[in-house]
Design a protein around this motif. Structure first.
Motif, PDB file in Angstrom:
ATOM      1  N   LYS A 165       5.563   3.829   0.139  1.00 21.09           N
ATOM      2  CA  LYS A 165       7.458   3.821  -0.617  1.00 21.09           C
ATOM      3  C   LYS A 165       6.998   4.424  -2.224  1.00 21.09           C
ATOM      4  O   LYS A 165       6.120   4.465  -2.230  1.00 21.09           O
ATOM      5  N   GLU A 223      11.876   1.882  -3.699  1.00 21.56           N
ATOM      6  CA  GLU A 223      12.144   2.388  -2.059  1.00 21.56           C
ATOM      7  C   GLU A 223      11.454   1.214  -1.346  1.00 21.56           C
ATOM      8  O   GLU A 223      10.605   0.669  -1.926  1.00 21.56           O
ATOM      9  N   GLU A 224      11.935   0.595   0.082  1.00 23.43           N
ATOM     10  CA  GLU A 224      10.686   0.337   0.570  1.00 23.43           C
ATOM     11  C   GLU A 224      10.469   0.448   1.031  1.00 23.43           C
ATOM     12  O   GLU A 224      10.032   2.206   2.021  1.00 23.43           O
ATOM     13  N   PHE A 225       9.828   0.077   2.060  1.00 21.82           N
ATOM     14  CA  PHE A 225       8.240   0.980   2.599  1.00 21.82           C
ATOM     15  C   PHE A 225       8.779   1.642   4.251  1.00 21.82           C
ATOM     16  O   PHE A 225       9.757   1.105   4.106  1.00 21.82           O
TER      17      PHE A 225
END
Length: 90
Positions: free
Chosen positions: A54, A58-60
């Motif tokens: 990420k 952002e998200e993973f």
């Protein structure tokens, strides 16, 4: 009439996480950036590894699913920046 349902639940222990995770930033020809990840695995119950990445905003997201005998991964990134990685045993 009341029906009864019988079931069994088996709890599985999750494998131990990989140990000694090391990351190395590499600058390639043309200015592109790669990140090399290395780890050790002493757990025989591992069937593989999941690599996630990420940015700070952002998200993973999934980057790779690797086999049990893998102990490294190179992520060829397109732009320089700050990245966070997770390597999980599966």
């Amino acid at each position: 009439m009341e029906e009864r349902v019988k079931f069994k639940v088996k709890a599985y222990e999750t494998p131990l996480p990989p140990a000694n995770l090391i990351s190395e930033k590499r600058i390639n020809e043309g200015g592109t950036v790669s990140v090399a990840l290395r780890w050790s695995n002493s757990n025989s119950d591992v069937s593989g590894f999941v690599v996630e990445r990420k940015t700070l905003s952002e998200e993973f997201g999934l980057v790779a699913i690797l086999g049990a005998n893998e102990s490294s991964f190179v992520d060829d990134l397109l732009v320089s920046g700050n990245y966070v990685y997770k390597v999980c045993s599966i």
